[in-house]
Design a protein around this motif. Structure first.
Motif, short mmCIF file in Angstrom:
data_model
loop_
_atom_site.label_atom_id
_atom_site.label_comp_id
_atom_site.label_asym_id
_atom_site.label_seq_id
_atom_site.Cartn_x
_atom_site.Cartn_y
_atom_site.Cartn_z
N LYS A 1 -63.48 83.09 50.40
CA LYS A 1 -63.71 81.65 50.46
C LYS A 1 -62.44 80.83 50.22
O LYS A 1 -62.28 79.77 50.81
N PRO B 1 -56.89 67.55 32.93
CA PRO B 1 -56.90 68.92 33.48
C PRO B 1 -58.22 69.23 34.18
O PRO B 1 -59.25 68.67 33.83
N PRO B 2 -58.20 70.15 35.17
CA PRO B 2 -59.43 70.62 35.78
C PRO B 2 -60.31 71.22 34.69
O PRO B 2 -59.78 71.70 33.69
N PRO B 3 -61.61 71.25 34.84
CA PRO B 3 -62.35 70.84 36.04
C PRO B 3 -62.74 69.37 36.06
O PRO B 3 -63.60 68.99 36.84
N LEU C 1 -66.71 74.36 50.87
CA LEU C 1 -66.36 73.61 52.08
C LEU C 1 -67.53 73.39 53.04
O LEU C 1 -67.36 73.47 54.25
N ARG D 1 -68.27 72.71 44.93
CA ARG D 1 -68.89 71.73 44.04
C ARG D 1 -69.30 70.50 44.85
O ARG D 1 -68.61 70.12 45.80
N PHE E 1 -57.34 74.10 30.44
CA PHE E 1 -56.65 74.39 31.69
C PHE E 1 -55.39 73.55 31.77
O PHE E 1 -55.41 72.35 31.54
N ALA F 1 -65.37 86.96 46.63
CA ALA F 1 -65.61 85.55 46.95
C ALA F 1 -64.29 84.79 47.00
O ALA F 1 -64.08 83.94 47.87
N GLN G 1 -61.38 79.93 36.09
CA GLN G 1 -61.87 79.13 34.97
C GLN G 1 -63.40 78.99 35.04
O GLN G 1 -64.09 79.14 34.03
N GLY G 2 -63.89 78.75 36.27
CA GLY G 2 -65.33 78.64 36.47
C GLY G 2 -66.06 79.92 36.08
O GLY G 2 -67.08 79.89 35.41
N GLN H 1 -69.21 73.36 37.89
CA GLN H 1 -69.43 74.79 38.06
C GLN H 1 -69.00 75.26 39.45
O GLN H 1 -69.46 74.75 40.47
N VAL H 2 -68.09 76.24 39.45
CA VAL H 2 -67.60 76.79 40.71
C VAL H 2 -68.69 77.64 41.35
O VAL H 2 -69.34 78.43 40.68
N LEU I 1 -68.44 79.62 44.83
CA LEU I 1 -67.67 79.87 46.05
C LEU I 1 -68.56 80.16 47.24
O LEU I 1 -68.16 80.02 48.38
N GLY I 2 -69.81 80.55 46.97
CA GLY I 2 -70.73 80.85 48.06
C GLY I 2 -70.99 79.65 48.96
O GLY I 2 -71.39 79.81 50.11
N ASN J 1 -55.67 68.32 45.86
CA ASN J 1 -56.19 69.67 46.07
C ASN J 1 -56.81 69.87 47.44
O ASN J 1 -57.02 71.00 47.87
N ARG K 1 -53.49 77.33 42.40
CA ARG K 1 -54.25 76.46 41.52
C ARG K 1 -55.76 76.56 41.79
O ARG K 1 -56.56 76.59 40.86
N GLU L 1 -63.51 72.74 48.04
CA GLU L 1 -63.05 74.11 48.31
C GLU L 1 -63.61 75.12 47.31
O GLU L 1 -63.55 76.32 47.55
N LEU L 2 -64.13 74.65 46.16
CA LEU L 2 -64.71 75.57 45.19
C LEU L 2 -66.24 75.44 45.14
O LEU L 2 -66.88 75.88 44.19
N GLU M 1 -58.58 77.75 39.17
CA GLU M 1 -59.74 76.92 38.84
C GLU M 1 -61.04 77.71 39.03
O GLU M 1 -61.98 77.56 38.26
N ARG N 1 -68.91 64.64 42.34
CA ARG N 1 -67.54 64.59 41.82
C ARG N 1 -66.90 63.22 42.05
O ARG N 1 -66.15 62.73 41.21
#
Lengths: 524, 303
Positions: free
Chosen positions: A308, B245-247, B72, B88, A389, A304, A377-378, B65-66, B68-69, B257, A370, B85-86, A374, B93
């Motif tokens: 992605k 810091p993230p998230p 964007l 979310r 982080f 992924a 981290q998730g 929570q990331v 990726l599926g 970002n 970065r 991009e992750l 991240e 946000r």
């Protein structure tokens, strides 16, 4: 420069001469210029002290080494300035026979004394080169005759040839070095024996070089090379689109789409020895327990991340050595199995790990660093690890990681964190493994100290048979992949190089250096 | 306070806002057809409400929570601003980002103002070598660019929401000191203050009951414009990676970002960018209108 043909030993030159005569023109061939835009400015052009890739790309065009790799595949070492070499029966005395009649661009003969001068210089405390330690095996260098150099090593050194094939071992003109005097000013006026003659370098503007008409090998195909720094990713692509540049290095994945269907530029993809990974602090919980190290390796969906975040321009690691690294062995990729990861963490910490995992990353140093951190981290949060982080600016990041902290865990500033993102693109197997795994190595940030690995490294450092030595490196790769990892490999980088349509013959090495010797540009 | 004295204050210091409810400001805006300022006020109200109800619309896991599926994704029903991009939810946000942004802005202005106004009042009220030295120290701090001071503070105390708030408070505090010392100094010499002193009122009581209330309107105006500035500095630091810091969703960091995706997925950058733009513009416009409302002289010159 078309009016001046070098000694005609190349069929192409003959053909060119014939064509030129047939056309009735003897000197009408227009001068060709190839312009390269890089992301970072050159820091020095003194090969002995240089460590940055953008500088080494320029250096590689001006210099030769005693020996070199046969090509981007790194299959075997072939002659460069040395025509042939031999090693004594006990493996401690190397004899190199130099190519005769080679001259530096300033006219100084490239003889045994010049080679000795260079190898003594890079090893001297006076110069203080960051590459000095690579030459630690060498005891003394002698110019036995004008064309014979002997190198004595303290112990049999199987890695000597590989060190001499690196850019730091390039041979500079002693006259030019002496003229520049002490300090680092030689880095502004480099003089070598290579296919291109350095002309000038105006910092933050450009570095320029012209073809060496007296080059001992086949002459370079383009008359002039110009290197310019263009830090912005998007600006480099625009330079290609407008025809201002012919080659642009490190194209960002999200800009790669612009090359599809473009009639002005093409994208060249090449494997890279560069791998981006999280290093794990193995001296304190939770990663002092190998089960947790294996667990986090299973918690991450690398496919992924590659698809992605890197938009497909990367590869899921199948070894700590990416394609193009010497002595590479490949294994089954870590499977993505968060349930198994949770089970392993539970086995190590039955009531769950209550501490916070401190995670550090630079921003903008590696491809999408970065964002990838991240995402990791998730994934860690998803398997029940609490994280903290921190995003660093590159210079302070390096300082923070390498700061000496004797007696504390890893013995380095890295001990303040549990995991930190780094990358390495070293294509040399021995250096790559030793830096990260050998007990007490100055670059070993994880506190990794393993008798099996140290034993295999020691054995490799005495094994004079190339294939047997590579097999030992393969064993180490297997061991850190299956049994005792100290990293979470994230992805293998893919080099994305943008070219103006028609630019050809560019050799891309896995250490991310480029060779323009055979490169040609179309007419503008 | 005797009625007569209060009358004196109102005549000496023309401050139409003293004691008037916020409704007065609204009435002023409609009466003077300041529709832009009114719209800005509405935008601020809308964003504040959004920030307040964000936790009930989107829980923390959803915005951090990331996934990726679904990275964007463009805006569509259900994901009204698309995903970053992750993967979310961007609307979630942006709303949670409003919480952080407003928290940092109000927190830092409250902190900076409390300290700054107190010091300013003391420096204006007393003239001695100690207050003189304090004022010079403030001048010294003002000489440094505010963002630079904030960067130094963050570098020392580390990056979190609290440290960002403190950093902005420290960097803006000297301005309040300077800004309030001058009116306090002129108030000090006014007849009603001298009168209070003559009937035996102590220094502390004079400061709290007579001086501070009379610079109250100035405080409100200054606070409104300071909020815009605090948001700008805060998101600027966050853009440079010195924010929380993230998230944790923060607009400045979100913009930083998503820069890389400007060419291909502009919505990722536009969402936090527009939110930031609207909030800062609105605070400035409301601040302008508030100043005109509070200060009749500038009102007259305008209309």
């Amino acid at each position: 420069m078309g009016h001046r043909f070098p000694s005609v030993n190349c069929p192409l030159a003959v053909a060119g001469l014939a064509l030129a005569l047939a056309g009735g023109a003897t000197h009408a061939i227009a001068e060709t210029t190839l312009t390269v835009v890089q992301g970072t400015e050159i820091d020095t052009l003194d090969p002995a002290v240089s460590r940055s890739i953008p500088s080494q790309i320029v250096i590689a065009q001006v210099f030769n080494r005693l020996v070199k790799w046969d090509g981007p595949g790194l299959h075997k070492i072939v002659p460069d300035l040395a025509e042939s070499w031999s090693v004594s029966a006990d493996g401690t005395v190397w004899t190199f026979n130099l190519r005769k009649g080679v001259k530096f661009h300033d006219g100084t003969p490239c003889d045994a004394a010049a080679v000795k001068f260079n190898l003594d210089r890079v090893r001297s405390a006076e110069l203080g080169s960051p590459n000095r330690s690579f030459f630690a095996a060498i005891e003394k260098v002698e110019a036995t005759s004008p064309t014979v150099v002997t190198i004595g090593t303290k112990k049999p050194s199987p890695t000597l040839l590989e060190i001499l094939a690196e850019q730091w071992a390039a041979i500079s003109s002693p006259t030019a070095v002496d003229k520049a005097g002490l300090g680092r000013s030689y880095g502004r006026n480099p003089v070598g024996t290579g296919p291109y003659v350095f002309k000038n370098w105006i910092p933050n503007e450009h570095a320029e070089m012209v073809r060496n008409p007296d080059y001992f090998g086949a002459p370079a195909k383009t008359d002039r090379l110009v290197f310019r720094p263009v830090p912005e990713f998007a600006a480099r692509v625009i330079e290609l689109q407008t025809g201002n540049a012919d080659v642009a290095t490190s194209i960002a994945p999200e800009l790669a789409g612009q090359f599809k269907g473009s009639d002005k530029m093409t994208l060249q993809q090449a494997p890279s020895a560069f791998q981006v990974f999280f290093e794990l602090n193995v001296t304190k919980p939770p990663f002092d327990d190998v089960r947790v190290r294996k667990a986090v390796n299973m918690a991450i969906d690398r496919k992924a991340i590659v698809d992605k975040i890197l938009l497909g321009y990367g590869r899921v690691p199948v070894s700590s050595f990416p394609e193009g690294t010497q002595g590479r062995k490949t294994f089954a990729p870590y499977k993505y199995d968060p349930d198994e990861a949770r089970r392993l963490i539970k086995a190590a910490f039955p009531s769950g790990y209550s501490g916070v995992v401190t995670l550090w990353t630079p921003n903008g140093r590696y491809t999408k660093d970065r964002a990838v951190a991240e995402a990791v981290q998730g994934y860690l949060t998803a398997v029940g690890l609490k994280t903290d982080f921190k995003v660093w600016e590159w210079a302070s990041y390096q300082k923070a990681l390498y700061r000496a902290m004797p007696g504390r865990g890893t013995g380095k500033g890295s001990n303040e964190a549990n995991m930190w993102l780094l990358g390495t693109g070293i294509a040399n197997a021995d250096i790559r493994l030793r830096r990260k795994l050998a007990t007490g190595d100055p670059s070993n940030l994880t506190g990794y100290s393993n008798a099996t690995v140290d034993g295999l490294l020691a054995k490799a450092s005495e094994e004079m048979n190339y294939d047997k030595r590579m097999a030992l490196y393969g064993e180490i790769q297997r061991y850190v992949w299956d049994a005792e990892p100290n990293t979470i490999p994230l992805f293998d980088q893919v080099q994305l190089i943008g070219k103006r349509k028609g630019v050809d013959g560019l050799d891309v090495y896995s250490d991310e250096t480029l060779d323009f010797h055979n490169a040609t540009v179309p007419a503008r | 306070m005797p009625k007569a004295l209060a009358l004196v204050i109102d005549t000496v210091i023309p401050s139409p806002s003293a004691g008037r409810p916020a409704r007065g400001f609204l009435r002023y805006l409609t009466a003077h057809r300041r529709w832009v300022a009114l719209a800005s006020l509405l935008v601020l109200a809308f964003i504040t409400v959004g920030a307040l109800v964000a936790p009930w619309l989107y829980d923390w896991t959803t915005v951090t929570q990331v996934d990726l599926g679904r990275a964007l994704l463009p805006p569509h029903a259900g994901l009204w601003l698309g995903t970053d991009e992750l993967g979310r939810d961007l609307l979630g946000r942006v709303l949670w980002g409003a919480r952080i942004t407003l928290l940092v802005a109000f927190g830092s202005v409250a902190m900076g103002m409390t300290v700054g106004v107190s010091l300013g009042a003391i420096c204006g009220f007393y003239s001695n070598s100690a207050t003189g030295a304090l004022m010079r120290l403030m001048d010294f701090m003002i000489a440094f660019p505010r963002t630079l001071v904030a960067i130094i503070v963050v570098a020392v105390v580390g990056n979190s929401v609290l440290s960002l708030t403190v950093a902005i408070a420290i960097s803006t505090m000297p301005i309040y000191v300077r800004f309030f010392a001058a009116p306090v100094r002129s108030l000090r010499e006014r007849e009603f203050v001298l009168a209070s002193r003559a009937i035996g009122v102590g220094d502390a009581a004079i400061l709290v009951r007579h001086i501070i209330p009379n610079v109250g309107s100035l405080i409100i105006v200054q606070a409104t414009t300071s909020l815009a500035e605090a948001i700008l500095i805060g998101s600027g630091l966050s853009f440079l990676g010195l924010g929380p810091p993230p998230p944790i969703p923060e607009w400045g960091a979100m913009i930083a970002n998503s820069r890389a995706h400007l060419g291909t997925n502009p919505h990722v950058l536009l969402a936090p960018g527009c939110a930031l733009f609207l909030v800062i513009l609105s605070f400035n416009l409301v601040g302008d209108a508030l100043r005109d409302y509070v200060d009749p002289r500038s009102r007259r010159s305008r209309h």
